[in-house]
Design a protein around this motif. Structure first.
Motif, PDB file in Angstrom:
ATOM      1  N   THR A 154       0.985  -0.566  -0.119  1.00 50.42           N
ATOM      2  CA  THR A 154       0.237   0.161   0.096  1.00 50.42           C
ATOM      3  C   THR A 154       1.253   1.202  -0.276  1.00 50.42           C
ATOM      4  O   THR A 154       0.427   2.259  -0.189  1.00 50.42           O
ATOM      5  CB  THR A 154      -0.731  -0.096   1.346  1.00 50.42           C
ATOM      6  OG1 THR A 154      -0.073   0.013   2.235  1.00 50.42           O
ATOM      7  CG2 THR A 154      -2.111  -1.217   1.902  1.00 50.42           C
ATOM      8  N   ALA A 155       2.350   0.801  -0.054  1.00 50.75           N
ATOM      9  CA  ALA A 155       3.273   2.307   0.672  1.00 50.75           C
ATOM     10  C   ALA A 155       3.819   2.882  -1.160  1.00 50.75           C
ATOM     11  O   ALA A 155       4.562   3.522  -0.330  1.00 50.75           O
ATOM     12  CB  ALA A 155       4.872   2.016   0.912  1.00 50.75           C
ATOM     13  N   LEU A 156       3.169   2.671  -2.162  1.00 49.24           N
ATOM     14  CA  LEU A 156       4.123   2.787  -3.171  1.00 49.24           C
ATOM     15  C   LEU A 156       3.026   3.476  -4.628  1.00 49.24           C
ATOM     16  O   LEU A 156       3.349   3.887  -5.707  1.00 49.24           O
ATOM     17  CB  LEU A 156       4.608   1.644  -4.189  1.00 49.24           C
ATOM     18  CG  LEU A 156       5.221   1.054  -3.748  1.00 49.24           C
ATOM     19  CD1 LEU A 156       6.278   0.219  -4.382  1.00 49.24           C
ATOM     20  CD2 LEU A 156       6.632   2.228  -3.422  1.00 49.24           C
ATOM     21  N   THR A 157       2.142   4.066  -3.871  1.00 45.67           N
ATOM     22  CA  THR A 157       0.820   4.933  -4.834  1.00 45.67           C
ATOM     23  C   THR A 157       1.491   6.123  -5.123  1.00 45.67           C
ATOM     24  O   THR A 157       1.310   6.638  -7.011  1.00 45.67           O
ATOM     25  CB  THR A 157      -0.716   5.463  -4.245  1.00 45.67           C
ATOM     26  OG1 THR A 157      -0.504   4.487  -3.450  1.00 45.67           O
ATOM     27  CG2 THR A 157      -0.985   6.179  -5.033  1.00 45.67           C
ATOM     28  N   SER A 158       2.554   7.202  -4.900  1.00 44.93           N
ATOM     29  CA  SER A 158       2.939   8.246  -5.124  1.00 44.93           C
ATOM     30  C   SER A 158       3.948   7.545  -6.631  1.00 44.93           C
ATOM     31  O   SER A 158       4.037   8.331  -7.524  1.00 44.93           O
ATOM     32  CB  SER A 158       3.566   8.969  -3.815  1.00 44.93           C
ATOM     33  OG  SER A 158       4.656   8.425  -3.688  1.00 44.93           O
ATOM     34  N   GLN A 159       3.811   6.045  -6.289  1.00 43.87           N
ATOM     35  CA  GLN A 159       5.803   6.271  -7.518  1.00 43.87           C
ATOM     36  C   GLN A 159       4.810   5.824  -8.839  1.00 43.87           C
ATOM     37  O   GLN A 159       4.990   6.104  -9.905  1.00 43.87           O
ATOM     38  CB  GLN A 159       5.818   5.501  -7.004  1.00 43.87           C
ATOM     39  CG  GLN A 159       7.226   5.890  -5.493  1.00 43.87           C
ATOM     40  CD  GLN A 159       7.353   6.481  -4.453  1.00 43.87           C
ATOM     41  OE1 GLN A 159       6.156   5.496  -4.047  1.00 43.87           O
ATOM     42  NE2 GLN A 159       7.496   7.497  -4.200  1.00 43.87           N
ATOM     43  N   LEU A 160       3.928   4.855  -8.008  1.00 41.85           N
ATOM     44  CA  LEU A 160       3.332   4.582  -9.574  1.00 41.85           C
ATOM     45  C   LEU A 160       2.225   5.698  -9.876  1.00 41.85           C
ATOM     46  O   LEU A 160       2.713   5.732 -11.841  1.00 41.85           O
ATOM     47  CB  LEU A 160       1.615   3.347  -9.374  1.00 41.85           C
ATOM     48  CG  LEU A 160       2.854   2.302  -9.276  1.00 41.85           C
ATOM     49  CD1 LEU A 160       3.834   1.721  -8.133  1.00 41.85           C
ATOM     50  CD2 LEU A 160       1.526   1.372  -8.996  1.00 41.85           C
ATOM     51  N   THR A 161       2.194   6.383  -9.911  1.00 44.23           N
ATOM     52  CA  THR A 161       1.416   7.923 -10.008  1.00 44.23           C
ATOM     53  C   THR A 161       3.023   7.997 -11.130  1.00 44.23           C
ATOM     54  O   THR A 161       2.204   8.752 -11.419  1.00 44.23           O
ATOM     55  CB  THR A 161       0.721   8.674  -9.155  1.00 44.23           C
ATOM     56  OG1 THR A 161      -0.355   7.960  -8.559  1.00 44.23           O
ATOM     57  CG2 THR A 161       0.545   9.991  -9.494  1.00 44.23           C
ATOM     58  N   ALA A 162       3.718   8.476 -10.011  1.00 42.35           N
ATOM     59  CA  ALA A 162       4.370   9.717 -11.481  1.00 42.35           C
ATOM     60  C   ALA A 162       5.077   8.518 -12.303  1.00 42.35           C
ATOM     61  O   ALA A 162       5.288   8.669 -13.450  1.00 42.35           O
ATOM     62  CB  ALA A 162       6.406   9.545  -9.988  1.00 42.35           C
ATOM     63  N   ALA A 163       5.098   7.125 -12.462  1.00 49.15           N
ATOM     64  CA  ALA A 163       5.559   6.093 -13.619  1.00 49.15           C
ATOM     65  C   ALA A 163       4.762   6.405 -14.687  1.00 49.15           C
ATOM     66  O   ALA A 163       4.741   6.348 -15.817  1.00 49.15           O
ATOM     67  CB  ALA A 163       5.608   4.619 -12.815  1.00 49.15           C
ATOM     68  N   LYS A 164       2.846   6.663 -14.070  1.00 50.75           N
ATOM     69  CA  LYS A 164       2.284   6.940 -15.261  1.00 50.75           C
ATOM     70  C   LYS A 164       1.824   7.762 -16.142  1.00 50.75           C
ATOM     71  O   LYS A 164       1.685   7.511 -17.424  1.00 50.75           O
ATOM     72  CB  LYS A 164       0.842   6.738 -15.043  1.00 50.75           C
ATOM     73  CG  LYS A 164      -0.488   6.738 -15.728  1.00 50.75           C
ATOM     74  CD  LYS A 164      -0.685   5.182 -16.247  1.00 50.75           C
ATOM     75  CE  LYS A 164      -1.810   5.813 -16.967  1.00 50.75           C
ATOM     76  NZ  LYS A 164      -2.340   4.544 -17.551  1.00 50.75           N
ATOM     77  N   ALA A 165       2.387   8.849 -15.299  1.00 50.07           N
ATOM     78  CA  ALA A 165       2.336  10.338 -15.562  1.00 50.07           C
ATOM     79  C   ALA A 165       3.716   9.978 -16.895  1.00 50.07           C
ATOM     80  O   ALA A 165       3.702  10.530 -18.521  1.00 50.07           O
ATOM     81  CB  ALA A 165       2.482  11.359 -14.844  1.00 50.07           C
ATOM     82  N   ALA A 166       5.114   9.253 -16.485  1.00 49.39           N
ATOM     83  CA  ALA A 166       6.219   9.096 -17.800  1.00 49.39           C
ATOM     84  C   ALA A 166       6.093   8.276 -18.578  1.00 49.39           C
ATOM     85  O   ALA A 166       6.158   7.658 -19.105  1.00 49.39           O
ATOM     86  CB  ALA A 166       7.608   9.173 -16.478  1.00 49.39           C
ATOM     87  N   GLY A 167       5.016   7.458 -18.989  1.00 49.65           N
ATOM     88  CA  GLY A 167       4.053   6.402 -19.653  1.00 49.65           C
ATOM     89  C   GLY A 167       5.122   5.245 -18.964  1.00 49.65           C
ATOM     90  O   GLY A 167       5.668   4.514 -20.220  1.00 49.65           O
ATOM     91  N   ILE A 168       5.553   4.688 -18.066  1.00 50.46           N
ATOM     92  CA  ILE A 168       6.185   4.038 -17.960  1.00 50.46           C
ATOM     93  C   ILE A 168       4.718   2.635 -17.281  1.00 50.46           C
ATOM     94  O   ILE A 168       3.939   3.460 -16.452  1.00 50.46           O
ATOM     95  CB  ILE A 168       7.173   4.030 -16.259  1.00 50.46           C
ATOM     96  CG1 ILE A 168       8.163   5.355 -16.841  1.00 50.46           C
ATOM     97  CG2 ILE A 168       7.749   2.801 -15.882  1.00 50.46           C
ATOM     98  CD1 ILE A 168       9.743   5.112 -15.986  1.00 50.46           C
ATOM     99  N   LYS A 169       5.797   1.379 -17.561  1.00 51.28           N
ATOM    100  CA  LYS A 169       4.257   0.550 -17.262  1.00 51.28           C
ATOM    101  C   LYS A 169       4.957  -0.494 -15.871  1.00 51.28           C
ATOM    102  O   LYS A 169       6.073  -0.832 -15.665  1.00 51.28           O
ATOM    103  CB  LYS A 169       4.191  -0.107 -18.250  1.00 51.28           C
ATOM    104  CG  LYS A 169       3.353   0.398 -19.542  1.00 51.28           C
ATOM    105  CD  LYS A 169       1.975   0.721 -19.495  1.00 51.28           C
ATOM    106  CE  LYS A 169       1.195   0.428 -20.753  1.00 51.28           C
ATOM    107  NZ  LYS A 169      -0.580   1.249 -20.824  1.00 51.28           N
TER     108      LYS A 169
END
Length: 383
Positions: A111-126
């Motif tokens: 549950t601790a990586l939400t902000s990192q995954l949001t940033a990955a999405k914004a950068a086009g990273i799957k």
């Protein structure tokens, strides 16, 4: 299901359509339909985030994923977070900043990586969630794991078989009980812990209801049985406390449901310190998971009863194959699109099969398949 080999997906020198990393003029985001860039595998870096090096299982996973990606021609940015959540978050932030094209993440805390995954999405990273489901985020693209509920069923069934309540073929055994059994669960911040627990308890409950299994400590809820971070020393302390509080009347522990080999070894240490395994105090039937080499030796020596073998070589292959599909602009192949709801979305998954290992099949399951050598099993240590 017939699977493509990782090499068939990749093939060095073949150009793939890549989701470009956003920011700094890196390109457009293929996932949004705005366009694409292409590159050879040797120009692409895949980030691999593993939770810890304190478990041989995670070292093997990290090494197997890295080897598969490198064999396919990719660069690999592999990091271990040493069971520290902020460290893992920082490592993933750095992977995003450096422009890794796909992230393969085995989370410490799901549950601790939400902000990192949001940033990955914004950068086009799957993002591929590896074995442990990342929760609370819509930005998890794929999940590779084992059938975790079935793993729990296998653990519960092997405990029943070891006690003699079931035969190996699943028919009723000759034993009737009652048997004193204590229950252990994994870390509650790991989504898999609940699946393991549910599968095991669903399997054991009919025998509990009939009085053939008795949880003498009365600690039968997952939050009572959970071991934070799956730590061996925490499990040892809990087992010591159970022996002091519930078995100070001369009664004996007959079985222990353990969800992981490291936890099992902590339990065994506590029991041995209390005299189990010597004289008339027989070692209880103890389950496990991950076929860690130290526990495989204990099984061979008749100390631990069973473990669940999850061939992480195959899991790593699936992660590599899924990454290749993503980088080729394809949807990875899923065989489960209903089970793994992370609280925001149902994450498409590819689930692998696991296997119960006891003393009877250590050789066929682990040595003959070249997972370990016989010398490693005999020594209880990987070479």
């Amino acid at each position: 299901m017939k699977r493509r080999s990782a090499l068939a997906v990749f093939g060095a020198g073949i150009a793939f359509t890549l989701a470009a990393c956003g920011g700094g003029g890196a390109g457009t985001d293929t996932a949004s339909g705005d366009g694409s860039s292409s590159a050879k595998p040797s120009d692409v870096t895949v980030g691999v985030s593993m939770p810890t090096q304190t478990s041989e299982r995670w070292i093997a996973d990290g090494n197997n994923v890295e080897a598969g990606l490198k064999k396919a021609g990719y660069k690999v940015d592999k990091q271990f977070a040493n069971d520290d959540i902020p460290t893992q978050a920082q490592q993933i932030d750095q992977m995003i900043t450096k422009g890794d094209k796909v992230l393969i993440i085995a989370a410490i805390d799901g549950t601790a990586l939400t902000s990192q995954l949001t940033a990955a999405k914004a950068a086009g990273i799957k993002v591929i969630s590896y074995d442990r489901l990342i929760r609370g985020s819509a930005d998890v693209d794929f999940y590779v794991s084992f059938d975790n509920y079935k793993v729990g069923v296998q653990q519960g069934t092997s405990l029943l078989t070891g006690l003699g309540l079931l035969n190996a073929d699943g028919t009723p055994g000759t034993a009737t009980g009652p048997f004193n059994v204590e229950l252990f669960a994994g870390s509650l911040d790991d989504n898999n812990a609940q699946f393991f627990w549910d599968g095991a308890i669903d399997t054991l409950q009919p025998f509990i209801d009939k009085g053939q299994i008795v949880v003498k400590s009365k600690q039968s809820k997952i939050d009572q049985a959970a071991i934070l971070r799956w730590q061996q020393e925490v499990a040892q302390q809990r087992m010591e406390n159970l022996l002091t509080s519930a078995y100070n009347d001369g009664s004996k522990v007959d079985g222990v449901l353990s969800p992981y080999d490291g936890i099992s070894r902590g339990i065994i240490t506590a029991l041995q310190n209390a005299g189990y395994g010597s004289g008339d105090k027989k070692m209880p039937v103890i389950t496990g998971q991950d076929a860690e080499i130290a526990s495989v030796k204990l099984i061979n020596d008749g100390v631990q009863y069973s473990t669940i073998f999850k061939d992480t070589r195959k899991l790593a292959d699936e992660a590599v194959t899924a990454a290749g599909d993503i980088l080729a602009g394809k949807e990875p192949t899923a065989n489960d699109t209903k089970t793994y709801d992370n609280g925001v979305k149902v994450v498409p998954a590819f689930l692998l099969e696991s296997q119960v290992v006891t003393k009877d099949n250590v050789k066929t399951a682990l040595v003959d398949t070249k997972y370990y050598t016989q010398a490693e099993v005999d020594a209880g240590k990987a070479s």
